[in-house]
Design an enzyme around this catalytic site. Structure first.
Site, PDB file in Angstrom:
ATOM      1  N   SER A   7       0.841  -1.200   0.000  1.00 43.92           N
ATOM      2  CA  SER A   7       0.000   0.000   0.000  1.00 43.92           C
ATOM      3  C   SER A   7       0.874   1.248   0.000  1.00 43.92           C
ATOM      4  CB  SER A   7      -0.889   0.024   1.242  1.00 43.92           C
ATOM      5  OG  SER A   7      -1.442   1.331   1.382  1.00 43.92           O
ATOM      6  N   HIS A  32      -1.320  -1.346  -4.183  1.00 45.99           N
ATOM      7  CA  HIS A  32      -2.570  -1.081  -3.464  1.00 45.99           C
ATOM      8  C   HIS A  32      -2.705   0.432  -3.245  1.00 45.99           C
ATOM      9  CE1 HIS A  32      -5.940  -2.282  -0.894  1.00 45.99           C
ATOM     10  NE2 HIS A  32      -5.531  -1.384  -0.012  1.00 45.99           N
ATOM     11  N   ASP A  34      -4.822   3.315  -1.564  1.00 50.02           N
ATOM     12  CA  ASP A  34      -5.796   3.597  -0.504  1.00 50.02           C
ATOM     13  C   ASP A  34      -6.348   5.016  -0.620  1.00 50.02           C
ATOM     14  OD1 ASP A  34      -6.010   1.261   1.154  1.00 50.02           O
ATOM     15  OD2 ASP A  34      -3.931   1.601   1.754  1.00 50.02           O
ATOM     16  N   MET A  36      -8.963   7.769   0.698  1.00 58.70           N
ATOM     17  CA  MET A  36      -9.766   8.100   1.890  1.00 58.70           C
ATOM     18  C   MET A  36     -10.314   9.516   1.770  1.00 58.70           C
ATOM     19  SD  MET A  36      -7.134   6.722   4.759  1.00 58.70           S
ATOM     20  CE  MET A  36      -6.505   5.040   4.712  1.00 58.70           C
ATOM     21  N   HIS A  65      -8.515   0.797  -3.586  1.00 54.91           N
ATOM     22  CA  HIS A  65      -9.359   0.551  -2.414  1.00 54.91           C
ATOM     23  C   HIS A  65     -10.034   1.871  -2.051  1.00 54.91           C
ATOM     24  CE1 HIS A  65      -9.455  -0.666   2.155  1.00 54.91           C
ATOM     25  NE2 HIS A  65     -10.661  -0.613   1.615  1.00 54.91           N
ATOM     26  N   MET A  67     -12.112   3.998   0.105  1.00 55.90           N
ATOM     27  CA  MET A  67     -12.726   4.169   1.432  1.00 55.90           C
ATOM     28  C   MET A  67     -13.413   5.526   1.425  1.00 55.90           C
ATOM     29  SD  MET A  67      -9.511   2.638   3.546  1.00 55.90           S
ATOM     30  CE  MET A  67      -8.438   2.954   2.164  1.00 55.90           C
ATOM     31  N   MET A 136     -11.176  -6.478   5.782  1.00 54.22           N
ATOM     32  CA  MET A 136     -10.368  -5.525   6.559  1.00 54.22           C
ATOM     33  C   MET A 136      -9.971  -6.174   7.886  1.00 54.22           C
ATOM     34  SD  MET A 136      -9.892  -2.905   4.703  1.00 54.22           S
ATOM     35  CE  MET A 136      -8.894  -2.093   5.948  1.00 54.22           C
ATOM     36  N   GLY A 141      -8.656   3.534   7.718  1.00 56.66           N
ATOM     37  CA  GLY A 141      -8.400   4.951   7.968  1.00 56.66           C
ATOM     38  C   GLY A 141      -6.924   5.269   8.126  1.00 56.66           C
ATOM     39  N   PHE A 142      -6.178   4.301   8.623  1.00 56.32           N
ATOM     40  CA  PHE A 142      -4.766   4.577   8.912  1.00 56.32           C
ATOM     41  C   PHE A 142      -3.899   3.349   8.645  1.00 56.32           C
ATOM     42  CE2 PHE A 142      -7.548   7.032  11.598  1.00 56.32           C
ATOM     43  CZ  PHE A 142      -7.106   8.329  11.374  1.00 56.32           C
ATOM     44  N   GLY A 143      -2.664   3.610   8.255  1.00 55.26           N
ATOM     45  CA  GLY A 143      -1.686   2.532   8.161  1.00 55.26           C
ATOM     46  C   GLY A 143      -1.098   2.284   9.543  1.00 55.26           C
ATOM     47  N   GLY A 144      -0.389   1.198   9.673  1.00 54.06           N
ATOM     48  CA  GLY A 144       0.368   0.938  10.898  1.00 54.06           C
ATOM     49  C   GLY A 144      -0.440   0.508  12.109  1.00 54.06           C
ATOM     50  N   ASP A 174      -6.373  -6.909   4.394  1.00 53.41           N
ATOM     51  CA  ASP A 174      -5.769  -5.579   4.445  1.00 53.41           C
ATOM     52  C   ASP A 174      -5.752  -5.047   5.867  1.00 53.41           C
ATOM     53  OD1 ASP A 174      -4.936  -2.982   3.960  1.00 53.41           O
ATOM     54  OD2 ASP A 174      -6.683  -2.414   2.765  1.00 53.41           O
ATOM     55  N   GLY A 175      -4.549  -4.804   6.368  1.00 53.46           N
ATOM     56  CA  GLY A 175      -4.386  -4.157   7.670  1.00 53.46           C
ATOM     57  C   GLY A 175      -3.565  -4.974   8.647  1.00 53.46           C
ATOM     58  N   GLY A 176      -2.447  -4.409   9.065  1.00 56.86           N
ATOM     59  CA  GLY A 176      -1.635  -5.052  10.100  1.00 56.86           C
ATOM     60  C   GLY A 176      -0.912  -6.315   9.656  1.00 56.86           C
ATOM     61  N   SER A 197       2.850  -0.401   6.088  1.00 58.17           N
ATOM     62  CA  SER A 197       4.001  -0.046   6.930  1.00 58.17           C
ATOM     63  C   SER A 197       5.057  -1.152   6.973  1.00 58.17           C
ATOM     64  CB  SER A 197       3.527   0.297   8.343  1.00 58.17           C
ATOM     65  OG  SER A 197       2.689  -0.714   8.839  1.00 58.17           O
TER      66      SER A 197
HETATM   67  C1  DX5 Z   1      -6.188   0.991   6.033  1.00 57.76           C
HETATM   68  C2  DX5 Z   1      -5.750   0.797   4.597  1.00 57.76           C
HETATM   69  C3  DX5 Z   1      -4.657  -0.188   4.493  1.00 57.76           C
HETATM   70  C4  DX5 Z   1      -3.384   0.272   5.152  1.00 57.76           C
HETATM   71  C5  DX5 Z   1      -2.530  -0.910   5.444  1.00 57.76           C
HETATM   72  O1  DX5 Z   1      -7.210   1.900   6.083  1.00 57.76           O
HETATM   73  O2  DX5 Z   1      -6.822   0.341   3.819  1.00 57.76           O
HETATM   74  O3  DX5 Z   1      -4.424  -0.553   3.149  1.00 57.76           O
HETATM   75  O4  DX5 Z   1      -2.664   1.169   4.362  1.00 57.76           O
HETATM   76  O5  DX5 Z   1      -1.448  -0.473   6.187  1.00 57.76           O
HETATM   77  P1  DX5 Z   1      -0.690  -1.434   7.194  1.00 57.76           P
HETATM   78  O6  DX5 Z   1      -0.165  -2.589   6.390  1.00 57.76           O
HETATM   79  O7  DX5 Z   1       0.396  -0.559   7.731  1.00 57.76           O
HETATM   80  O8  DX5 Z   1      -1.677  -1.855   8.233  1.00 57.76           O
HETATM   81 ZN    ZN Z   2      -6.374  -0.624   1.782  1.00 58.86          ZN
END
Ligand code: DX5
Ligand code: ZN
Length: 215
Positions: A7, A32, A34, A36, A65, A67, A136, A141-144, A174-176, A197
């Site tokens: 991403s 990917h 993202d 938002m 993606h 959002m 999800m 909303g956020f990475g990391g 997707d996520g973490g 991340s």
């Molecule tokens: C979250 C995004 C994800 C995010 C993943 O809202 O849709 O794609 O960027 O980031 P990591 O891999 O750091 O959780």
């Molecule tokens: Zn995403």
């Protein structure tokens, strides 16, 4: 072999083209993207012009993606020769079937995503129509953020339905996602994994992509 979708939300926006070249060099499968809007999720990332700035910079396609609220209004903007998937959220679409058909009518593969609190059962009437289901594993909303383990059971449920009904959507998570949990998610049935991340936060991005692709 699973597909890795780094991403660019976690990339360096000042050096986006260089960053995507690194993931391509490492063997990533797709980018990917993202998007938002500050309404559907409590953060604003970037829109279509930023994504289009990457056109021609790599041979990788886009996994978009969205959002955002009212995705129908913006789908056209994200269509480029490199756009392979456009995914919308079940929770953001009042007329989900229409939105999915709209994406497919433009020759783009259509995906649907569900938030951590949305059950797989809400997709029952749309699974035959989609090319991808994005589970999800964080609240978008956020990475990391930290991986929410409940996503694994949803992946298993989807894999079971897919097999029982002979459907051909791919299952994305997707996520973490990190090198520590990628094995577990693949075993549950994930075919495409997003990592933000864990890829772009690495000292050596090319090597990190290679490390993911060993699984
Ligand atoms: C979250 C995004 C994800 C995010 C993943 O809202 O849709 O794609 O960027 O980031 P990591 O891999 O750091 O959780
Ligand atoms: Zn995403």
């Amino acid at each position: 072999m699973f597909k890795l979708a780094p991403s660019i939300l976690s990339a360096d926006f000042g050096h986006l083209a260089e960053d995507v070249k690194k993931i391509e060099e490492g063997g990533a499968d797709i980018i990917h993207v993202d998007v938002m809007d500050g309404h559907f999720v409590p953060n604003i990332s970037f829109g279509a012009p930023v994504m289009k700035g990457l056109n021609g910079k790599t041979g990788l396609n886009y996994d978009v993606h969205l959002m955002i609220e009212n995705p129908d209004q913006y789908i056209e903007d994200f269509i480029t020769p490199q756009t392979e998937y456009i995914t919308v959220h079940q929770e953001a679409c009042v007329h989900l079937h229409r939105t999915i058909q709209n994406i497919k009518s433009k020759g783009i593969k259509a995906g649907v995503s569900i938030n951590p609190a949305t059950p797989v059962s809400t997709l029952e009437c749309i699974l035959e129509d989609v090319d991808l289901v994005l589970v999800m594993s964080v609240n978008p909303g956020f990475g990391g953020q930290k991986f929410i383990p409940g996503a694994l059971e949803k992946v298993r449920q989807l894999a079971e339905i897919k097999k029982a009904k002979g459907l051909d959507f791919i299952i994305e998570i997707d996520g973490g996602i990190t090198l520590n949990n990628i094995q577990e998610v693949l075993e549950a049935g994930v075919e495409m994994a997003v990592a933000g991340s864990a890829v772009f936060g690495a000292e050596d991005v090319v090597q990190r992509v290679k490390d993911f692709k060993k699984f």
